[in-house]
Scaffold this motif. Structure first.
Motif, PDB file in Angstrom:
ATOM      1  N   SER A 115       0.752  -1.114   0.084  1.00  0.00           N
ATOM      2  CA  SER A 115       0.072   0.070   0.097  1.00  0.00           C
ATOM      3  C   SER A 115       0.783   1.047  -0.028  1.00  0.00           C
ATOM      4  O   SER A 115       0.359   2.256  -0.077  1.00  0.00           O
ATOM      5  N   MET A 159      -3.515   8.231  -1.816  1.00  0.00           N
ATOM      6  CA  MET A 159      -3.525   7.030  -0.519  1.00  0.00           C
ATOM      7  C   MET A 159      -4.761   6.853   0.169  1.00  0.00           C
ATOM      8  O   MET A 159      -5.420   8.199   0.487  1.00  0.00           O
ATOM      9  N   ALA A 160      -5.664   6.157   0.238  1.00  0.00           N
ATOM     10  CA  ALA A 160      -6.693   6.047   0.969  1.00  0.00           C
ATOM     11  C   ALA A 160      -6.739   6.895   2.146  1.00  0.00           C
ATOM     12  O   ALA A 160      -6.143   6.890   2.996  1.00  0.00           O
ATOM     13  N   GLY A 161      -7.883   7.693   2.203  1.00  0.00           N
ATOM     14  CA  GLY A 161      -8.267   8.685   3.331  1.00  0.00           C
ATOM     15  C   GLY A 161      -7.257  10.022   3.352  1.00  0.00           C
ATOM     16  O   GLY A 161      -7.494  10.774   4.025  1.00  0.00           O
ATOM     17  N   GLY A 195      -6.979  11.459  -2.924  1.00  0.00           N
ATOM     18  CA  GLY A 195      -8.030  10.450  -3.856  1.00  0.00           C
ATOM     19  C   GLY A 195      -9.349  10.659  -3.586  1.00  0.00           C
ATOM     20  O   GLY A 195      -9.966  11.476  -2.964  1.00  0.00           O
ATOM     21  N   TYR A 196      -9.986   9.618  -4.082  1.00  0.00           N
ATOM     22  CA  TYR A 196     -11.719   9.673  -4.368  1.00  0.00           C
ATOM     23  C   TYR A 196     -12.068   8.396  -3.570  1.00  0.00           C
ATOM     24  O   TYR A 196     -11.851   7.397  -3.901  1.00  0.00           O
ATOM     25  N   ASP A 197     -12.914   8.878  -2.675  1.00  0.00           N
ATOM     26  CA  ASP A 197     -13.670   7.693  -1.896  1.00  0.00           C
ATOM     27  C   ASP A 197     -14.980   7.259  -2.378  1.00  0.00           C
ATOM     28  O   ASP A 197     -15.877   8.148  -2.287  1.00  0.00           O
ATOM     29  N   ASN A 244     -17.145   4.967  -1.746  1.00  0.00           N
ATOM     30  CA  ASN A 244     -18.428   4.972  -0.824  1.00  0.00           C
ATOM     31  C   ASN A 244     -18.967   6.361  -0.264  1.00  0.00           C
ATOM     32  O   ASN A 244     -20.067   6.508  -0.381  1.00  0.00           O
TER      33      ASN A 244
END
Lengths: 379, 477
Positions: A118, A149-151, A154-156, A158
């Protein structure tokens, strides 16, 4: 017909639409670069333009705009941008402008093997926010970089949320309902806006362009700006654009473009792109687009769009053409900045600021606010 | 865009001849530009000029592969903007990168290692009929109504690095020089003649060096409306273009097309080495056969009518064909005089002198006649719209002037009308002035200067049945 066979003609015609809708990428940098910031901004840009040359194919498949899914990241595209230009007024009616831009560079194409950890960066993000308040001639800006990187960046999907650190743009879960929320701000100043679309999105898609996307040329905006101690209510309109594909990178090419977006009080919007050779040769070209109150779109080329740069303002590093006189068919406008000093030493040196428009549309007087982005001036 | 590059070049054979005579006579002319008649040809029969021999197969190869237009867009930038190539736009016999490019583009790698994509001759001299590219057919729908500088800047947005930038600047400078002179106001009209004058205005005829500021007074900005004639007539014609301006060595005259980019005499010479092959290929071209049924009996009825009424100017066909190579004076033919008049009124003589002073001077000359050549009629069915200005949409209307529409436009879809013999069109109520701006470029408005659809009334005297018979015969040519 000839368009099938002479791609050049097609390119010209379609770009008048598409280009004017949006593709100018302002890539401003922070107005006060930290001492450690690289001074060779345009070299960084060239490098960025080179980063992801391989691994991505030109987008060619048929595409239909599908919201809210298309609000998110298109990882098959090398570059992508989301841009919010807000034209607001405070409680005293004084103009307030907000520019929020997020730019994504893909580091690995869609066919690359999955990341082994990751920590392996697949995307870089660059963002900036600019807040202009005419009442006290205040302008603050900030530029940020991050890797996907998640959080964090980027784009979430959900949450329907686009993010770079503490800056976020939240889209509604359903296509035609709910509000969007912009939450950003330079330094300890916060900008919070609720956005509601007032016109259907314009789709940007053409065989003759290596990118696609859409624009909401008018959203209603309500919210606040300021520090925690000093919050001011603001309201007005916003122009939102989202493009992906092979986007031109300003600063890395021999052509520079200026971009003007204006939202008028008669319910119309206009977009103007003026392009010119950086070597000083050649004749600048103009592509303009006028969106009526009912959403119908008219394109204007050099013949129908007359544009004069009527005044330059000498900034720290360049003389910026900040006053424009514009005639598009029966629309005639004078464009002037709400204040001259809206120069930013971002990654690429820009003048990017809030402007006022005054003029006539047919026999009616019109006025409005807009965002003017100038690049490629100075050395 | 299709930046065009044909030339109305010009030459100086007359001058050379004149000089020789003067020498023999014991004196030299005091000024080489003194006698404008050097740059004119009489109407009537055009004498034949011997042409350099060439190899047609080598000529086709050169036509579709060689970089006779040597400046253009960096391929990498072009690829970002260009859509996928339509398979029907591919041509056989193309090598390397060219094999994947549409017929009107040619690629080459320049001295800095940058791959360049340029328009070639076929941008105007080929056209699609259905799914087939017909090489040599002037494109009736070529669109030169836009400003090519838009394309320059669009491509420039994707140019990267110093080598690409230099290549792009070279092309951009040339387009900047010609852009004001090559915008037509109607789709299908070709600005090549004006383009050639504009290029000559920017080049030193001795060295070929480009000057950003014109060295000669440039031509008028508005091109005279002209329809591109088909290449397969060249084998019969003793001089090139409607006014027979192109005299002498046709291969040299047509390769003035290289003037857009050739900055050195040596480059012109390299191109000249294969120019006779290209000319030989053009001479070998056969027109496309009429795609529909031909009523042979009716055509046979039409033949003697044609030979009695048309052949004295347009020649005979079939076995032992004959072509008289006749320029018809303006007062006889009566078609729009603007083109021939401006070519012969002295207003363009400085360009004819440029040709004379160029490296090809002496072997080619620009010497228009004050009239129009009656062309061969091979493949005439495909050449619509008719007359030098494309003002008449069909052969039926050409033979019956009462049918000629004052205002018309091509139909949305390209479809051949075998009865009227022309591409389908709509007759309009009003001209360009009354139309919305975006519509104007589609409208043939025969009330505008240069667009007149009068003249060539010879068919009016025939009966309706006779005209039908002649039309049927024309399908067989």
């Amino acid at each position: 017909m000839v368009t099938r066979r002479s791609w050049g003609v097609v390119a010209v015609v379609t770009a008048i639409f598409a280009a004017a809708v949006s593709y100018f990428l302002a890539a401003p940098r922070s107005s006060e670069p930290p001492p450690s910031a690289p001074s060779q901004g345009s070299d960084w840009i060239s490098a960025a333009a080179d980063i992801a040359v391989d691994g991505f194919d030109r987008l060619a498949d048929a595409w239909e705009l599908a919201l809210p899914a298309d609000h998110g990241v298109h990882s098959e595209a090398r570059t992508e941008l989301w841009q919010v230009s807000a034209h607001l007024a405070d409680d005293d009616g004084q103009p307030v402008g907000v520019q929020f831009m997020l730019f994504r560079i893909g580091l690995a194409g869609p066919d690359a093997p999955p990341p082994t950890s990751s920590w392996e960066a697949r995307e870089l993000y660059r963002g900036h926010v600019v807040l202009v308040e005419a009442a006290d001639a205040a302008i603050v800006a900030q530029e940020r970089f991050g890797r996907g990187m998640a959080g964090l960046a980027g784009y979430d999907a959900n949450r329907g949320e686009l993010r770079l650190d503490s800056w976020s743009l939240d889209f509604p879960a359903q296509e035609n309902s709910g509000q969007w929320t912009l939450n950003t701000g330079p330094g300890d100043i916060r900008v919070e806006l609720e956005l509601t679309p007032e016109k259907a999105p314009l789709r940007v898609d053409s065989d003759a362009l290596p990118f696609r996307g859409y624009a909401f040329s008018r959203l209603r905006a309500e919210g606040t700006v300021g520090t925690q101690e000093d919050q001011r209510s603001v309201s007005g309109t916003v122009w939102f654009e989202h493009l992906w594909g092979e986007l031109p990178i300003p600063g890395g090419t021999p052509v520079a473009s200026d971009r003007l977006q204006v939202q008028l009080d008669d319910g119309s919007e206009l977009s103007v792109v003026r392009s010119r050779r950086l070597d000083g040769a050649g004749t600048p070209t103009v592509e303009a687009l006028l969106i009526d109150a009912d959403g119908s779109v008219a394109a204007f080329d050099d013949d129908a769009a007359q544009l004069e740069l009527t005044r330059r303002w000498q900034g720290a590093e360049a003389a910026w053409p900040v006053d424009w006189e514009l005639r598009l068919g029966d629309l005639q406008l004078a464009i002037t900045p709400v204040m001259d000093a809206q120069e930013h030493a971002f990654m690429v040196r820009v003048w990017s600021g809030l402007v006022q428009a005054e003029g006539q549309h047919g026999d009616r007087p019109v006025s409005g606010l807009g965002t003017l982005q100038l690049t490629g001036y100075g050395n | 865009m299709k930046q065009r590059i044909l030339i109305g070049g010009t030459v100086v054979t007359l001058a050379v001849v004149g000089l020789a005579i003067a020498w023999l006579g014991g004196f030299l002319p005091s000024s080489p530009g003194a006698d404008p008649e050097r740059h004119r040809s009489p109407t009537g029969e055009v004498p034949a000029t011997e042409q350099r021999p060439g190899d047609p197969a080598a000529g086709y190869h050169a036509l579709v592969n060689e970089a006779y237009v040597s400046c253009g867009m960096p391929h990498e930038a072009w690829r970002r903007l260009a859509p996928e190539t339509d398979p029907a736009d591919l041509l056989p016999g193309r090598e390397g990168r060219n094999a994947e490019l549409p017929y009107f583009l040619t690629a080459h790698v320049n001295a800095d290692g940058v791959e360049i994509v340029s328009n070639n001759c076929l941008v105007c001299h080929a056209a699609r009929i259905e799914d087939e590219v017909v090489v040599g057919l002037g494109d009736a729908l070529a669109d030169f109504t836009g400003d090519p500088r838009n394309l320059v800047n669009q491509v420039g947005r994707y140019v990267r690095g110093p080598a690409q930038t230099a290549a792009w600047q070279h092309w951009a400078d040339r387009i900047e020089g010609i852009a004001p002179y090559i915008r037509t106001d109607t789709i299908g009209m070709n600005p090549a003649t004006n383009l050639s004058w504009a290029l000559m205005a920017h080049r030193d005829p001795r060295t070929m060096a480009w000057s950003d500021t014109p060295l000669l007074e440039p031509p008028p900005e508005t091109p005279v409306p002209l329809r591109t004639p088909p290449w397969w007539w060249m084998g019969k014609k003793n001089a090139m273009f409607y006014t027979t301006i192109g005299r002498g060595d046709h291969s040299r005259y047509m390769l003035f097309a290289s003037l857009l980019c050739a900055d050195r005499v040596e480059e012109l010479r390299e191109i000249d080495a294969y120019a006779p092959d290209i000319r030989a290929y053009l001479e070998s071209l056969a027109p496309p056969a009429f795609p529909g049924e031909i009523d042979e009996a009716l055509a046979a009825e039409g033949r003697p009518l044609f030979e009695a009424n048309c052949a004295s100017c347009h020649g005979t066909y079939g076995e032992a064909p004959r072509y008289p190579n006749r320029v018809i004076p303006l007062d006889q033919i009566g078609t729009d005089p603007l083109y021939a008049a401006t070519m012969t009124d002295g207003s363009l003589d400085r360009f004819y002198e440029w040709v004379e002073r160029s490296p090809h001077g002496g072997t080619v000359r620009a010497a228009p006649a004050a009239g129009y050549i009656a062309p061969p009629l091979d493949g005439i069915w495909a050449v619509a719209p008719y007359l030098h200005n494309g003002s008449v949409p069909s052969l039926a209307a050409l033979l019956d002037s009462r049918l000629r529409p004052r205002y018309w436009r091509h139909a949305e879809t390209r479809e051949y009308d075998a009865e009227a013999m022309g591409w389908r069109h709509e007759v309009l109520e009003a001209g360009k002035d009354a139309a919305a701006p975006a519509e104007r470029v589609h409208i043939y408005d025969t009330t505008l200067p240069g667009y007149d659809n009068g003249g060539h009334y010879f068919g009016d005297a025939l009966s309706e049945q006779e005209r039908r018979a002649v039309l049927e015969y024309l399908k067989s040519l």
